[in-house]
Enzyme design. Structure first.
Site, PDB file in Angstrom:
ATOM      1  CD  GLN A   1    -120.013  26.566  19.887  1.00 11.56           C
ATOM      2  OE1 GLN A   1    -118.945  27.146  19.779  1.00 11.56           O
ATOM      3  NE2 GLN A   1    -120.447  26.111  21.049  1.00 11.56           N
TER       4      GLN A   1
ATOM      5  NE  ARG B   1    -117.298  32.064  19.679  1.00  9.50           N
ATOM      6  CZ  ARG B   1    -117.386  30.982  20.436  1.00  9.50           C
ATOM      7  NH1 ARG B   1    -116.339  30.564  21.124  1.00  9.50           N
ATOM      8  NH2 ARG B   1    -118.521  30.319  20.537  1.00  9.50           N
TER       9      ARG B   1
ATOM     10  CE  LYS C   1    -116.436  23.025  23.930  1.00 12.67           C
ATOM     11  NZ  LYS C   1    -115.068  22.491  24.031  1.00 12.67           N
ATOM     12  CB  THR C   2    -113.123  22.963  29.092  1.00 10.41           C
ATOM     13  OG1 THR C   2    -113.160  23.301  27.697  1.00 10.41           O
ATOM     14  CG2 THR C   2    -111.710  22.521  29.467  1.00 10.41           C
TER      15      THR C   2
ATOM     16  CG  ASP D   1    -114.102  19.217  23.617  1.00 13.74           C
ATOM     17  OD1 ASP D   1    -115.325  19.443  23.677  1.00 13.74           O
ATOM     18  OD2 ASP D   1    -113.232  20.101  23.745  1.00 13.74           O
ATOM     19  CD  GLU D   2    -115.255  21.946  20.249  1.00 11.97           C
ATOM     20  OE1 GLU D   2    -116.385  21.953  19.724  1.00 11.97           O
ATOM     21  OE2 GLU D   2    -114.771  22.940  20.815  1.00 11.97           O
TER      22      GLU D   2
END
Length: 657
Positions: free
Chosen positions: A249, A559, A34-35, A218-219
């Site tokens: 998330q 993770r 996504k970044t 973002d997020e």
């Protein structure tokens, strides 16, 4: 124009990056890049659309993430983004510039969590309120929740239905009055006041709507009500809003975040385009399959089924342990074996609550394994740092009662020396008014460093911390910008700031699941996988909270890059006795063919042992050690954890402890 960077994107990433005009929602699974999508889209807007950097607003939730994205954009386009940061930093810039719109002084102070609590305690004292009847910490949390819901003191009072609510309404009213007198805003106010200004001041609203041609966030699953409305207003009238998020998330509901904002987007923006990023570049397929099997039990939001081209089929290892002590020893033993061919920093131990770290810290110590505890006492929360900052803040804003109270506690003589120096400094034209020079003058005027003996190792650390503060202050030109940076880092969501520099040595990472969001490790130990721990006891009879616990487990699982361990104990020592534990339902959700389960019986002879006076020499052989029995002294961590499990300790307080 060079857009070679687009060649590195997969088909779905490319479609999202090439989105034209209008609103877009990108559902991006864990590890799906996504970044890269966000920064590539910004780069393309700058290169293809002939925009200037000032016309793009890029918002994320931590300073660290914002800095990383700014660097990537600069590497791709050689442009610096002046409006890339957190919602709070954006709101602060707006309020500094147009403070007069709200009848604020633009040198207002920003109160962090500790400042808020200190102010509330002062209000208690002024009003003769009993701290035992309604604890200030609980009242502070209630006020913050009210602000997250955009409720003014008056509106909040209309919604209360019990004595506690009435008390909070009175405290909230007094709290806001005191903030205004002291020319201060707390973190919730930054967002709410910026939103109020945009709604009420047409000039300011149109200025920023014309300024930002494109808004990227973002997020988005972590936005609260104020942040959602800010994003709506700032994108009008073109509605060039591009948001990236993952329902699975969303783990900050207790802090006001609401994943439903992503569902509401489709109601408010009828022509919104939706893109899906489901190819994972981080983990093996068994790890991704396990994550999907856990999260698919949540039916209130869309689920992405993640997949990868990674061919590694290593099973997820499960340690079924007899006791919590054995669980910790097995984790330490496994890490000790790992370091024969790998690095300790490849390994992360993730737990639901911070109190769970103790057993693992002790086991790692006995195996001679260095570790880094993330989420401990943060840099800006240390006494000596808060003392020096209180002097500086009082110089910058003499109306601050919180800083004045702290400075008084340092000592009357030092306060008198400080006031004499301050009056002289403010009545003269100082050649250098930088934060570094002012702090140095304060330290000299108050002789603050004399409080600590440089020959005492523990106190020398405090002097080194002050020197570190000076180093940080040297990076800023104005006191205002320095204090603003300190405040924004202080309440940052992620493990960001001075206290989390790069590792200075090879060491195991220990952190809570909340702190681990956004990170990745080759080897992850997800420990304490038991009912009442994960899922947490307070979520068991609440559908929405249980769904969030699933998302938290999903975050923990994803993770891991190459190897995932799930561990649990069949019995634990809690609250003065041994409790029989039941393994987490989240393990039961996993297909048997994904798991390699190792059932461990108690192999160690039990001996009397006190945590207070361990015999460290017998652990230098790195062999498993004797387990404590029920005569072990009860310690604070056990008490705190049990209080949380029994509803006697505030959940938010415990998470922050």
């Amino acid at each position: 124009m060079n857009d070679d960077f687009l060649k590195s994107l997969n088909d779905r990433q490319l479609k999202a990056v090439l989105h034209n005009e209008g609103p877009a929602l990108v559902l991006a699974g864990a590890g799906s890049g996504k970044t890269r999508v966000l920064t590539s889209r910004v780069a393309r807007l700058l290169l293809n659309n002939k925009l200037v950097p000032e016309e793009i607003l890029l918002v994320t939730f931590t300073n660290k993430a914002a800095a990383e994205m700014k660097k990537r954009v600069q590497d791709l386009t050689n442009n610096n983004l002046p409006f890339a940061g957190t919602f709070h930093s954006l709101a602060t810039k707006m309020l500094r510039r147009y403070a007069h719109s709200l009848k604020l002084d633009n040198n207002f102070s920003i109160y962090d969590s500790d400042d808020q609590l200190a102010l509330l305690k002062q209000i208690y004292k002024n009003n003769g309120w009993d701290v035992k009847e309604y604890k200030p910490q609980a009242v502070k949390a209630a006020i913050s929740e009210a602000k997250n819901q955009l409720l003014t003191p008056e509106k909040y009072r209309e919604s209360v239905y019990n004595d506690f609510g009435e008390f909070v309404a009175n405290a909230y009213q007094a709290y806001q009055v005191n903030l205004k007198v002291e020319n201060a805003l707390d973190f919730d106010d930054l967002l709410n006041e910026a939103l109020k200004m945009l709604k009420e001041d047409q000039y300011v609203r149109q200025f920023y709507q014309q300024q930002f041609k494109y808004v990227l966030i973002d997020e988005y699953q972590d936005t609260n009500k104020a942040q959602y409305q800010l994003s709506k207003i700032l994108t009008q009238p073109e509605d060039n809003l591009f948001v990236v998020g993952d329902f699975s998330q969303s783990i900050y509901a207790w802090r006001g975040a609401d994943y439903k904002n992503m569902l509401t987007l489709k109601d408010d923006f009828e022509k919104i385009a939706t893109y899906h990023l489901d190819q994972n570049y981080r983990s093996t397929q068994p790890i991704l399959t396990a994550a999907t099997q856990v999260i698919q039990k949540n039916t209130d939001h869309p689920i992405l089924t993640l997949w990868t081209e990674n061919k590694d089929k290593s099973k997820i290892k499960v340690f079924d342990c007899e006791t919590g002590q054995q669980e910790a020893v097995m984790v330490a033993k496994t890490i000790d074996q790992w370091r024969q061919n790998g690095k300790l920093s490849d390994c992360a131990i993730l737990y639901r609550t911070n109190a769970q770290s103790r057993l693992f810290e002790e086991a790692l110590t006995r195996y001679g394994l260095p570790y880094k505890l993330v989420g401990g006492f943060k840099f800006y929360e240390r006494k000596e740092i808060k003392d020096v900052l209180a002097y500086l803040r009082l110089f910058h804003n003499p109306k601050e009662s919180v800083s004045l109270q702290r400075v008084r506690k340092i000592g009357k003589r030092r306060l008198d020396k400080y006031l004499i120096w301050r009056d002289k400094a403010q009545n003269s034209e100082m050649p250098n008014n930088s934060p570094l020079s002012i702090i140095q003058e304060i330290l000299q005027a108050t002789d603050y460093k004399a409080l600590y003996d440089e020959h005492d190792p523990e106190e020398m650390v405090k002097l080194e911390n002050i020197n570190e503060l000076l180093t940080h202050a040297s990076q800023f030109q104005t006191i205002e910008s320095f204090l603003e940076n300190v405040a924004l880092i202080q309440d940052d969501y992620g493990p960001d700031g001075l206290e989390t520099k790069k590792l200075t040595r090879d060491e195991v990472i220990l952190m809570s699941l909340h702190s681990a969001k956004g990170l990745e490790f080759p080897v992850v130990f997800l420990v304490g996988m038991e009912e009442n721990y994960l899922p947490h006891s307070r979520s068991l009879f609440n559908k929405e909270q249980l769904a969030e616990e699933r998302r938290l487990c999903y975050v923990g699982i994803t993770r891991a890059k190459t190897q995932l361990y799930l561990t649990y104990a069949r019995r634990r020592w809690t609250y003065g006795g041994t409790n029989i534990m039941c393994r987490s339902r989240f393990i039961d959700d996993l297909a048997e063919d994904l798991l390699d389960i190792e059932r461990l019986e108690e192999e160690y002879q039990e001996k009397n042992w006190s945590r207070k006076e361990p015999n460290w020499t017998k652990y230098q052989t790195k062999k498993p050690v004797a387990m404590p029995n029920s005569s072990r002294k009860l310690d604070l961590d056990d008490c705190q954890l049990s209080e949380v499990l029994n509803g006697e300790l505030d959940y938010e307080t415990f998470l922050r402890s």
